[in-house]
Design an enzyme around this catalytic site. Structure first.
Site, PDB file in Angstrom:
ATOM      1  N   ASP A   1       1.938   5.252  -0.069  1.00  0.00           N
ATOM      2  CA  ASP A   1       1.488   6.505   0.528  1.00  0.00           C
ATOM      3  C   ASP A   1       1.753   7.609  -0.495  1.00  0.00           C
ATOM      4  O   ASP A   1       2.791   8.266  -0.477  1.00  0.00           O
ATOM      5  CB  ASP A   1       2.259   6.775   1.829  1.00  0.00           C
ATOM      6  CG  ASP A   1       1.602   7.862   2.660  1.00  0.00           C
ATOM      7  OD1 ASP A   1       0.516   8.336   2.268  1.00  0.00           O
ATOM      8  OD2 ASP A   1       2.169   8.235   3.704  1.00  0.00           O
TER       9      ASP A   1
ATOM     10  N   LYS B   1       0.870  -1.183   0.000  1.00  0.00           N
ATOM     11  CA  LYS B   1       0.000   0.000   0.000  1.00  0.00           C
ATOM     12  C   LYS B   1       0.906   1.232   0.000  1.00  0.00           C
ATOM     13  O   LYS B   1       1.623   1.487   0.958  1.00  0.00           O
ATOM     14  CB  LYS B   1      -0.918   0.016   1.221  1.00  0.00           C
ATOM     15  CG  LYS B   1      -1.908   1.172   1.194  1.00  0.00           C
ATOM     16  CD  LYS B   1      -2.815   1.152   2.420  1.00  0.00           C
ATOM     17  CE  LYS B   1      -3.899   2.209   2.280  1.00  0.00           C
ATOM     18  NZ  LYS B   1      -3.390   3.563   2.036  1.00  0.00           N
TER      19      LYS B   1
ATOM     20  N   GLU C   1       3.089   1.614   4.663  1.00  0.00           N
ATOM     21  CA  GLU C   1       1.767   2.006   5.167  1.00  0.00           C
ATOM     22  C   GLU C   1       0.862   0.805   5.404  1.00  0.00           C
ATOM     23  O   GLU C   1      -0.025   0.844   6.247  1.00  0.00           O
ATOM     24  CB  GLU C   1       1.103   2.975   4.184  1.00  0.00           C
ATOM     25  CG  GLU C   1      -0.118   3.651   4.786  1.00  0.00           C
ATOM     26  CD  GLU C   1      -0.804   4.594   3.819  1.00  0.00           C
ATOM     27  OE1 GLU C   1      -1.877   5.095   4.186  1.00  0.00           O
ATOM     28  OE2 GLU C   1      -0.280   4.818   2.717  1.00  0.00           O
TER      29      GLU C   1
END
Length: 199
Positions: free
Chosen positions: A29, A27, A163
């Site tokens: 950012d 994931k 993240e």
């Protein structure tokens, strides 16, 4: 080729689902960006439809060199820190201080060379995408996926100060709304404290 395309959005969950029909990606950012390619012309659009091509000229030039006559790419722009993690603050500063540091990680291919791939299986779309980006090593890169135990992947991601993870259901189509077939697993910072006192 459609003039506009809304991205598929992930649903936040507290734990990874059971079963082996899921694949996981880092994931990032950063900012979600869709790239539209038609007749050698590249436009880079935010998830809200704002045109950022002028802000990401180096990314647009790289996409124009791909063997893609027309299509839509879906990914996220980031700036990576020394440890390889995406740094949102550095990304915001890079627009003014050095946009060449911005990298576009591509994770889906809803359209390719006139073919609507949205109904195709996730893994089939990504196989075409991986072939398209096989030799890419500059500002446009393929977002790799992992198919091992999600708890272990998430622990490693958090240890690396990432993240979290995005989980995607194998076999799923690409839809232009928030979907349970794409899930978000976030790293949470926890610290234990011993509180003592006396009167």
């Amino acid at each position: 080729l459609p003039a506009a395309l809304a991205p598929e959005l992930a649903t936040l969950v507290g734990a990874a689902p059971q079963g082996d029909d899921w694949t996981y990606e880092v994931k990032f950012d950063g900012y979600r960006v869709l790239a539209r390619v038609e007749h050698g012309q590249v436009r880079l659009l935010t998830r809200n439809g704002k045109d950022w091509t002028h802000r990401l000229a180096h990314v647009a030039r790289e996409i124009a060199t791909l063997k893609l006559a027309s299509g839509w790419l879906d990914g996220e722009i980031v700036v990576l820190d020394a440890g390889g993690a995406s740094d949102f603050g550095a990304l915001q500063n890079a627009f003014e201080a050095g946009p060449e540091r911005i990298v576009y990680f591509v994770f889906d291919l809803p359209w390719a060379d006139g073919h609507d791939l949205r109904a195709a299986r996730l893994e089939d779309r990504r196989a075409v995408l991986a072939g398209l980006l096989r030799d890419a090593s500059g500002p446009v890169r393929y977002s790799p996926d992992f198919r091992s135990e999600p708890g272990a992947i998430l622990r490693n991601a958090c240890r690396l100060r990432l993240e979290g993870l995005i989980g995607k259901r194998l076999g799923s189509p690409y839809v232009s709304h928030r979907s349970p077939d794409w899930i978000k697993l976030k790293c949470t910072l926890r610290q234990e404290f011993v509180i003592g006192g006396y009167t």
